[in-house]
Scaffold this motif. Structure first.
Motif, short mmCIF file in Angstrom:
data_model
loop_
_atom_site.label_atom_id
_atom_site.label_comp_id
_atom_site.label_asym_id
_atom_site.label_seq_id
_atom_site.Cartn_x
_atom_site.Cartn_y
_atom_site.Cartn_z
N PHE A 95 0.84 -1.20 0.00
CA PHE A 95 0.00 0.00 0.00
C PHE A 95 0.88 1.27 0.00
CE2 PHE A 95 -2.51 3.16 2.42
CZ PHE A 95 -3.58 3.28 1.55
N TYR A 96 1.92 1.21 0.84
CA TYR A 96 2.84 2.36 0.89
C TYR A 96 3.54 2.57 -0.45
CZ TYR A 96 2.30 2.45 5.98
OH TYR A 96 1.79 2.54 7.24
N LEU A 139 2.48 1.69 -3.31
CA LEU A 139 1.48 2.20 -4.26
C LEU A 139 1.33 3.71 -4.10
CD1 LEU A 139 -0.70 1.38 -6.37
CD2 LEU A 139 -2.33 1.37 -4.49
N TRP A 140 1.22 4.13 -2.85
CA TRP A 140 1.09 5.56 -2.58
C TRP A 140 2.29 6.34 -3.08
CZ3 TRP A 140 -2.37 9.02 -1.87
CH2 TRP A 140 -3.62 8.67 -1.35
N LEU A 141 3.46 5.75 -2.79
CA LEU A 141 4.71 6.40 -3.22
C LEU A 141 4.74 6.53 -4.74
CD1 LEU A 141 7.23 7.35 -1.61
CD2 LEU A 141 8.35 5.28 -2.41
N LEU A 158 2.18 6.62 -6.75
CA LEU A 158 1.21 7.63 -7.17
C LEU A 158 1.77 9.03 -6.98
CD1 LEU A 158 -2.14 6.15 -5.80
CD2 LEU A 158 -1.52 6.51 -8.18
N ILE A 159 2.47 9.22 -5.85
CA ILE A 159 3.06 10.55 -5.61
C ILE A 159 4.09 10.88 -6.67
CG2 ILE A 159 4.55 11.84 -4.01
CD1 ILE A 159 3.03 10.33 -1.73
#
Lengths: 323, 467
Positions: free
Chosen positions: B298-299, B301-303, B305-306
């Motif tokens: 999840f992290y 993925l977030w990274l 996306l950022i």
């Protein structure tokens, strides 16, 4: 280091300019041909001057020899010329009661072999060892030729009756084949003017000594050749072997000659590195006389020089790629 | 000055600069995640040790893989030594507890960040930096890069410390030391290039001026650090608070002039029925290890996306800048389509190859034969010239040499023949002669290219130049 190399290249250029201007006192308007002869001189090659009679082939050879301050001999080739007339003989000295070697005209720094194709194949062959190995063998005795050693041969491509075409092995030993061509109208007028009172060849003095020439020959080998330039020269030589109109392509000796000649040309022009223009400029004089065109190409009226030019125009020059 | 002495000073300058930002970073991490139980000074010894050790290793006539192995073995030993001294000083040397603490800290990284891990990572980075420095060609460019990078890291460290409310302690001397080393190293490296005023006739005057400037900067820094004390800052904050309070009071006064709305009555909240988890729900409970994995995913993925968002925003900003610049007179913007993507892909490829160890045995410790920046600049300018000319309908034939092509270009732009001559001449010199251009020659070359490109801009309509 850069400074030293620059000084060396300037020294070579200075010597080349002196020689060119000296020869130009006799040979009018043929700077490029003189430059090519100088190229051969600097890389210890031999020159074949091929042109119609009366153009100044012998005059050019004599002028170069006089400008160098080296020993000069001339061999006038005829069908009855024997190899021993060129190389020398072993004769029995009755006073000393022993065999002695009497050197022939080949024992000189600059040798003019005039109308070489009039000599028989047997006599022509005696030059093979001299040209490649710079030595002669007479009656089991091998004698080294003096250094520097340059053969300037001339031949007439028009009058072929009673001549013997040079074999490929012989042609391959000539670094360059050059032609003089007819002078322009102005140049011809200048020639008449210069030769009106006296022959300028008689007043020609030497501008480079033999020792200096040997030193310059060594320095020429230090001219930098970038790897892509080397590959370019090889690509041109290899392209001659696969061309549809060529029966016999360039030998490795030809590509080596092109490489050495490009170094000398670069030095003469004041550079300490070779550029693609040098290779292009020297491709025809260095390669054309070594190739044999197919009969079909001859029948179509194509000369070997044209074919080499065509090959050069298809080989990729190593320049920056557009990305 | 002897060359060895000068090089030594440059190495010291880099070590000083890197030492400063390493200290700041390590102090921050020590207080934030290491529980402030480590001695940063003790860990910093690894960095100069790595440099000296790897310098000595270079003199050994061993295979590169062997040198690489010995170097990292030495790192492992020094790391274990620091773990033993700083965390397990009371345990006997042969006790396996402190030896196993490092692998245990790696295994528990998902749950907690232990000081052993900080020592492992910190000494690893320092060893790599020291090893890199021993192979680095120290020159003006390297010093400037080190300065820029170090300054950035220092700023990030100070910003993070202020946000996390971590007291770094000796931040002022650290910054002053950093600038002292940077100024000293950069000025000497510049002098060594041979183009500096330090190698000229008035080197004595200029050296004196440099020393005075450095002293003034340091004095100014000390003065500011003496004036801007915590008390002074608290006073300033109190003044700011009083000012903000005044504004709030004014707003409240204005608000009191208007009548307050009557509060509406809300219905009473319905109590939620108590529910027990069903058997099916219990069966499908996800174990903790899977959840940890999912959390990491999840992290990531977030990274991702950022990063994508940053890329997109950057692209938009560049696009806007391009449009703006295109409208300015005398300015040009050259697009490099796909350059960023190619850089990112190249970077990822290098990382993958490194991780897989494909290049490791071959290029271990070897210096990459990068093209010299002077040569790269000249070739880049010539490449640009080729690109522009091709777009204008004058492409270079494969058999054309640079000088032959120059004739064609001169027909295209006869008024720029001087500049084209210069560009071609310098390109030929660097490309085939491997000759380096001086600073002046490079400047002239860039000027010529600017003239040619401006000339082309003026003729855009006539020759349909690239948009």
């Amino acid at each position: 280091m850069d400074k030293v190399v620059k000084e060396v290249s300037q020294e070579i250029k200075g010597a080349a300019d002196r020689l060119t201007s000296n020869v130009s006192k006799v040979i009018v308007g043929k700077k490029e041909t003189v430059e090519l002869v100088l190229v051969a001189l600097l890389c210890e090659g031999h020159v074949l001057i091929e042109d119609v009679p009366g153009i100044g082939k012998t005059m050019l050879a004599k002028a170069v020899a006089r400008s160098l301050g080296c020993s000069f001999k001339r061999i006038q080739c005829t069908p009855d010329l024997l190899p021993s007339d060129v190389t020398g003989i072993q004769y029995f000295n009755q006073k000393a009661s022993e065999f002695e070697f009497r050197p022939g005209p080949i024992m000189a720094n600059i040798v003019l072999v005039d109308e070489i194709n009039r000599a028989t194949p047997r006599t022509q062959s005696c030059l093979l060892e001299c040209m490649q190995e710079q030595q002669v063998t007479v009656d089991l005795e091998t004698v080294s030729l003096p250094r520097p050693f340059l053969i300037i041969a001339t031949q007439n491509p028009v009058e072929l009756e009673g001549t013997f075409p040079l074999p490929e092995a012989q042609l391959d030993r000539f670094l360059l084949r050059v032609g003089l061509g007819y002078p322009t109208e102005d140049d011809e007028g200048e020639i008449l003017s210069r030769f009106q009172q006296e022959n300028p060849l008689d007043n020609l003095t030497s501008v480079i000594e033999a020792e200096e020439l040997l030193e310059i020959q060594k320095l020429c080998r230090q001219v930098y050749v970038e790897s892509s330039i080397r590959s370019y020269a090889v690509a041109i030589a290899r392209a001659t072997r696969s061309h549809k109109d060529i029966r016999l392509g360039a030998s490795p000796r030809a590509s080596l000659g092109l490489h050495l000649a490009s170094q000398a040309l670069a030095a003469i022009r004041g550079r300490n590195y070779v550029i693609p223009d040098d290779i292009k400029y020297l491709a025809v004089p260095t390669l054309a006389h070594r190739l044999i065109a197919k009969t079909e190409a001859h029948l179509r009226g194509r000369s070997v020089g044209e074919i080499v030019s065509e090959i050069v125009s298809t080989v990729s020059v190593p320049v920056e790629e557009q990305r | 000055m002897k060359l060895g002495w000068q090089k030594g000073v440059l190495y010291v300058a880099i070590i000083g600069m890197e030492g400063c930002w390493l200290y700041a970073l390590m102090a921050l991490l020590n207080k934030e995640v290491g529980g402030a139980c480590l001695s940063v000074h003790g860990m910093l010894i690894v960095y100069p040790l790595a440099f000296v050790f790897n310098m000595l290793l270079q003199h050994l006539r061993c295979p590169k893989a062997c040198i690489w192995g010995v170097s990292w073995l030495a790192w492992a030993l020094s790391m274990l030594l620091i773990v033993k001294v700083q965390l397990f000083g009371d345990l006997p040397l042969l006790d396996s507890a402190w030896l196993l603490s490092v692998p245990r800290s790696i295994a528990e990284v998902i749950y907690t960040f232990r000081p052993e891990l900080l020592i492992l990572l910190g000494t690893g980075v320092m060893w790599w930096l020291g090893r890199r420095l021993s192979y680095l060609k120290v020159d003006f460019g390297a010093l400037v890069s080190e300065f820029q990078f170090g300054l950035l890291i220092l700023l990030i460290a100070f910003f993070a410390a202020s946000q996390l409310r971590v007291e770094l302690g000796s931040s002022v001397p650290m910054v002053l030391t950093f600038f002292l080393f940077a100024l000293l190293g950069i000025s000497i490296a510049h002098a060594l290039e041979g183009t500096s005023w330090l190698s000229g006739l008035y080197q004595g005057h200029w050296s004196g001026l440099l020393l005075i400037t450095i002293s003034l900067v340091l004095l100014l820094g000390l003065l500011i650090s003496a004036v801007v004390t915590p008390g002074f800052l608290q006073l300033a904050v109190a003044a700011l608070k009083w000012f903000v309070g005044l504004i709030l009071k004014l707003i409240a006064l204005i608000a009191s002039l208007f009548p307050e709305p009557e509060p509406a009555e809300l219905p009473p909240a319905t109590p939620m029925p108590e529910m027990e988890p069903s058997e099916v729900f219990k069966m499908w409970t996800v174990p903790e290890s899977v959840r940890s994995g999912l959390r990491i995913g999840f992290y990531v993925l977030w990274l991702g996306l950022i990063v994508v968002a940053l890329w997109r925003i950057s692209s938009d900003i560049f696009g806007w800048l391009r449009r703006k610049l295109a409208g300015m007179a005398g300015a040009e913007f050259e697009s490099l389509p796909g350059a960023f993507r190619a850089d990112v892909l190249g970077w990822l490829k290098r990382i993958c190859l490194r991780l897989l160890g494909l290049r490791l045995p071959i290029h271990l410790g070897a210096r990459t034969r990068a093209m010299l920046p002077e040569i790269a600049s000249v070739r880049q300018i010539y490449r640009q010239l080729l690109r522009w000319a091709t777009a204008a309908g004058w492409p270079r034939h494969i058999s054309q040499t640079p000088y032959e092509y120059l004739h064609a270009l001169a027909q295209l732009m006869p008024e720029a023949q001087g500049d084209l001559d210069l560009i071609t001449e310098q390109y030929v010199r660097t490309r085939y002669g491997a000759l380096l251009l001086t600073e002046d020659e490079l400047y002239q070359l860039r000027q010529s290219w600017r003239n040619v490109s401006q000339n082309k801009l003026r003729k855009r309509g006539k020759y349909k130049w690239i948009k």
